[in-house]
Design an enzyme around this catalytic site. Structure first.
Site, short mmCIF file in Angstrom:
data_model
loop_
_atom_site.label_atom_id
_atom_site.label_comp_id
_atom_site.label_asym_id
_atom_site.label_seq_id
_atom_site.Cartn_x
_atom_site.Cartn_y
_atom_site.Cartn_z
N GLU A 198 -8.09 9.82 5.94
CA GLU A 198 -8.57 8.92 6.81
C GLU A 198 -8.95 10.16 8.27
O GLU A 198 -7.84 10.66 8.97
CB GLU A 198 -7.41 9.09 6.99
CG GLU A 198 -7.13 7.20 6.09
CD GLU A 198 -5.83 6.42 6.70
OE1 GLU A 198 -5.83 5.25 6.03
OE2 GLU A 198 -4.51 6.89 7.20
N GLU A 231 0.85 -1.42 -0.18
CA GLU A 231 0.28 0.29 -0.07
C GLU A 231 0.84 1.60 0.21
O GLU A 231 1.75 1.31 0.71
CB GLU A 231 -0.64 0.17 1.41
CG GLU A 231 -1.61 1.43 1.37
CD GLU A 231 -2.18 1.44 2.98
OE1 GLU A 231 -3.30 2.09 3.56
OE2 GLU A 231 -1.69 -0.13 3.81
#
Length: 377
Positions: free
Chosen positions: A241, A158
């Site tokens: 986030e 990622e």
């Protein structure tokens, strides 16, 4: 303050993602596939919809049981409700985002992903964010790589690109240095969250809008031994986030495409295009006008055209004609209106805008038409 990225029950999340994808497929067969034509509110934990017929907007709440709602727009999304908070030394509450590619079997319409890194010549993307100050969060791209062209779950590596962070939060792992990537300086972090390797790039100051090539960061992962050229790019995601609050955060525009080999670009736009852009200006002290002509040099008509470009720092659009503009500074997308929404093969459309500027005047460095890089005349 060490965080863990996505420490959730992947099996349950994968099963739910598969169920949602199956329902979406059934809806498509029945002619009722969900798509955001007007603003669409999503409060379901993993609820999603499509925008522009080529990207998926997802709520993606996995780190809290508190309510989170987003509203998908034609150009992105905004968080409208973000209840509760989680400790800032742990994982965030969620990752509401918009993406091109595949996420837990949910694939964006017409996507070229997964695609092998060695076969991708470029993967241009553009983003514009709207930030708030009364929250703890990061605004980041999430770029996923895997040794196989999987579409059904978490990938091996990622890559996160943090364009902004507010509050005492940090990426997974620890800082391993700094690097210049895609023309910008970044703090580089590396770690593992127990499910996958995470390579993060953190901007030293907030970036409100930006156009760049995803492959610049993918090559960083390869050079650092976290991927190989025969691996696959599976999705390009952009969102937030949040750890605390988050209402009001928004992605105001997003574009993503993948150019493979020496051909044109794909990525949910309904095919590739070849194009030339002429950008003429009239400049005076503090102000300017721009006259833009977009020529379709391909062999097929181009419907629902969208021209993306980034205005140099200090420039602000104050008015426009013959096109609908998303964004007035930084990343801008111009799209056709009712009478010029199609560009015939060999034909062109023209539009223009007026603006202000500070410092030294400059023209945009590059243009993409429905995700494909254009030449400039």
């Amino acid at each position: 303050m060490r965080t863990s990225r996505h420490p959730l029950p992947h099996r349950a999340r994968g099963l739910l993602g598969a169920l949602l994808a199956s329902l979406a497929t059934l809806a498509a067969l029945l002619g009722t596939a969900p798509a955001a034509h007007a603003d669409t509110s999503i409060c379901e934990q993993f609820g999603s919809t499509t925008i522009q017929g080529r990207y998926v907007v997802q709520n993606n709440r996995w780190g809290t049981s508190q309510t989170q709602c987003i509203t998908a727009t034609d150009s992105g999304f905004r968080i409208t409700q973000a209840d509760g908070s989680v400790p800032t030394n742990g994982a965030p509450k969620s990752y509401p985002s918009v993406f091109n590619g595949c996420h837990y079997t949910n694939c964006s319409p017409g996507t070229a992903l997964p695609a092998q890194l060695s076969g991708i010549s470029s993967a241009p993307t553009g983003i514009s964010y709207s930030y708030v100050s009364d929250a703890v969060y990061d605004a980041a791209y999430d770029i996923w790589l895997d040794p196989t062209p999987r579409t059904d779950g978490v990938n091996r590596t990622e890559i996160m690109v943090w364009l902004n962070k507010v509050g005492p939060v940090q990426p997974v792992g620890s800082q391993v240095g700094t690097a210049t990537v895609a023309g910008r300086q970044w703090q580089v972090w590396s770690g593992n969250n127990g499910s996958n390797d995470v390579l993060s790039f953190v901007a030293p100051s907030a970036i409100g809008s930006w156009n760049f090539d995803v492959m610049d960061f993918a090559r960083q992962a390869v050079s650092r031994g976290l991927a190989q050229n025969n691996w696959y790019l599976t999705s390009v995601q952009a969102g937030f986030e949040p750890w605390q609050n988050g209402a009001g955060l928004a992605v105001t525009s997003f574009s993503s495409s993948v150019n493979t080999g020496t051909g044109g670009g794909t990525g949910g736009s309904g095919g590739s295009s070849a194009c030339t852009v002429s950008y003429g200006t009239n400049v005076w002290q503090g102000g300017f006008t721009a006259d833009v002509t977009v020529t379709n040099t391909g062999s097929a008509p181009l419907d629902a055209w969208k021209l993306a470009f980034t205005l140099p720092a200090g420039q602000q659009i104050t008015g426009s004609w013959n096109a609908s503009l998303t964004g007035s500074s930084g990343a801008v997308t111009a799209s056709g209106v009712s009478y010029n929404a199609q560009i015939p093969a060999g034909g062109n459309v023209s539009f223009g805008f007026q603006g202000t500027y500070g410092g030294t005047f400059a023209k945009p460095a590059a243009f993409t038409l429905n995700g494909t890089a254009c030449t400039t005349a």
